[in-house]
Design an enzyme around this catalytic site. Structure first.
Site, PDB file in Angstrom:
ATOM      1  CG  ASP A 115     -36.021   6.622  -2.016  1.00 34.82           C
ATOM      2  OD1 ASP A 115     -36.354   5.931  -1.043  1.00 34.82           O
ATOM      3  OD2 ASP A 115     -35.763   7.837  -1.957  1.00 34.82           O
TER       4      ASP A 115
HETATM    5  N1  URA Z   1     -32.067   9.015   0.832  1.00 35.20           N
HETATM    6  C1  URA Z   1     -33.080   9.132  -0.045  1.00 35.20           C
HETATM    7  O1  URA Z   1     -33.769  10.134  -0.068  1.00 35.20           O
HETATM    8  N2  URA Z   1     -33.288   8.127  -0.893  1.00 35.20           N
HETATM    9  C2  URA Z   1     -32.536   7.000  -0.933  1.00 35.20           C
HETATM   10  O2  URA Z   1     -32.781   6.128  -1.757  1.00 35.20           O
HETATM   11  C3  URA Z   1     -31.491   6.898  -0.011  1.00 35.20           C
HETATM   12  C4  URA Z   1     -31.270   7.910   0.867  1.00 35.20           C
END
Ligand code: URA
Length: 244
Positions: A115
């Site tokens: 993310d």
């Molecule tokens: N899980 C999440 O919620 N975000 C990420 O960036 C990776 C795994």
């Protein structure tokens, strides 16, 4: 076998492809290089970027500097916050913007996604097969994260994760691990990569993730000497570590 690997194994390839994959610039830059007479193939100037060359035998040079064909690249990035795991975006910086310019024409892409606000270990490559082996849930490669959470961590969080967390859309996650490493900190191991998976798994047990960082993929660990936004090339041995 992916198209990119097939192309990498075929001996005849376009000159602009050989130069692009070897880090000599974008297609447009290479077209201009050829036009300007800077590129030679076996000692003769070659102005047509579409010329087919034998990547095993042809001697290609740019301004008399020999070019060594490098079809695949593998790098580790210490991803900072506020950068998208994408190849292009009209509004935000992407992880490709953090690569040195020599990777411009190489077709690099992030291996899976973190993310925008997640930090830590992100791999980039232009080898589709290698990337697929890492991201495919069928290969069951562990991805290890450290999460800072708001809320009370349930005593039985690990058994809940091991049984399989049900996400808010009804999706049943594969068994995972969650170890409490502080009052508000967890070490979580998953081998899937659903959208916002860790945040949604934590939400399912009443926790809000306030910071998330990936520290390991298989046996490949984030190189802690890398500052945010820095990359380094993986060694041949390191390329195998995700699968161990
Ligand atoms: N899980 C999440 O919620 N975000 C990420 O960036 C990776 C795994």
């Amino acid at each position: 076998m992916t198209k990119s690997r097939q192309q990498a194994m075929t001996k005849l390839i376009r000159l602009d492809k050989l130069l692009g994959h070897s880090g000599e610039g974008t297609r447009k830059e290479i077209k201009n290089l050829c036009k300007s007479g800077s590129v030679t193939v076996n000692g003769s100037v070659c102005v047509d970027p579409a010329t087919k060359v034998d990547f095993k035998k042809s001697v290609v040079a740019v301004d008399d500097r020999l070019v060594f064909y490098t079809p695949f690249h593998y790098v580790m990035l210490h991803k900072p916050e506020n950068v998208l795991s994408a190849t292009i975006d009209h509004f935000s910086r992407t992880v490709l913007d953090l690569l040195p310019s020599r990777y411009k024409g190489t077709g690099m892409f992030p291996v899976g996604r973190l993310d925008k606000d997640t930090t830590g270990l992100l791999l980039l490559t232009n080898d589709g097969d290698w990337a697929h082996r890492i991201t495919s849930p069928k290969k069951e490669i562990n991805k290890i994260y450290e999460a800072v959470v708001a809320g009370i961590i349930p005593d039985d969080i690990n058994s809940q994760f091991q049984r399989g967390i049900v996400l808010n859309d009804g999706f049943l996650c594969q068994p995972a691990l969650a170890e409490k490493i502080g009052d508000y900190a967890l070490r979580i191991v998953i081998h899937e990569g659903k959208f916002h998976q860790i945040k949604r798994m934590c939400a399912a047990v009443g926790l809000t993730v306030t910071a998330l960082r990936r520290i390991q993929i298989g046996q490949l660990m984030l190189d802690e000497t890398l500052h945010y936004g820095e990359i380094r090339i993986l060694t041949e041995e390191e390329r195998e570590l995700p699968f161990q």
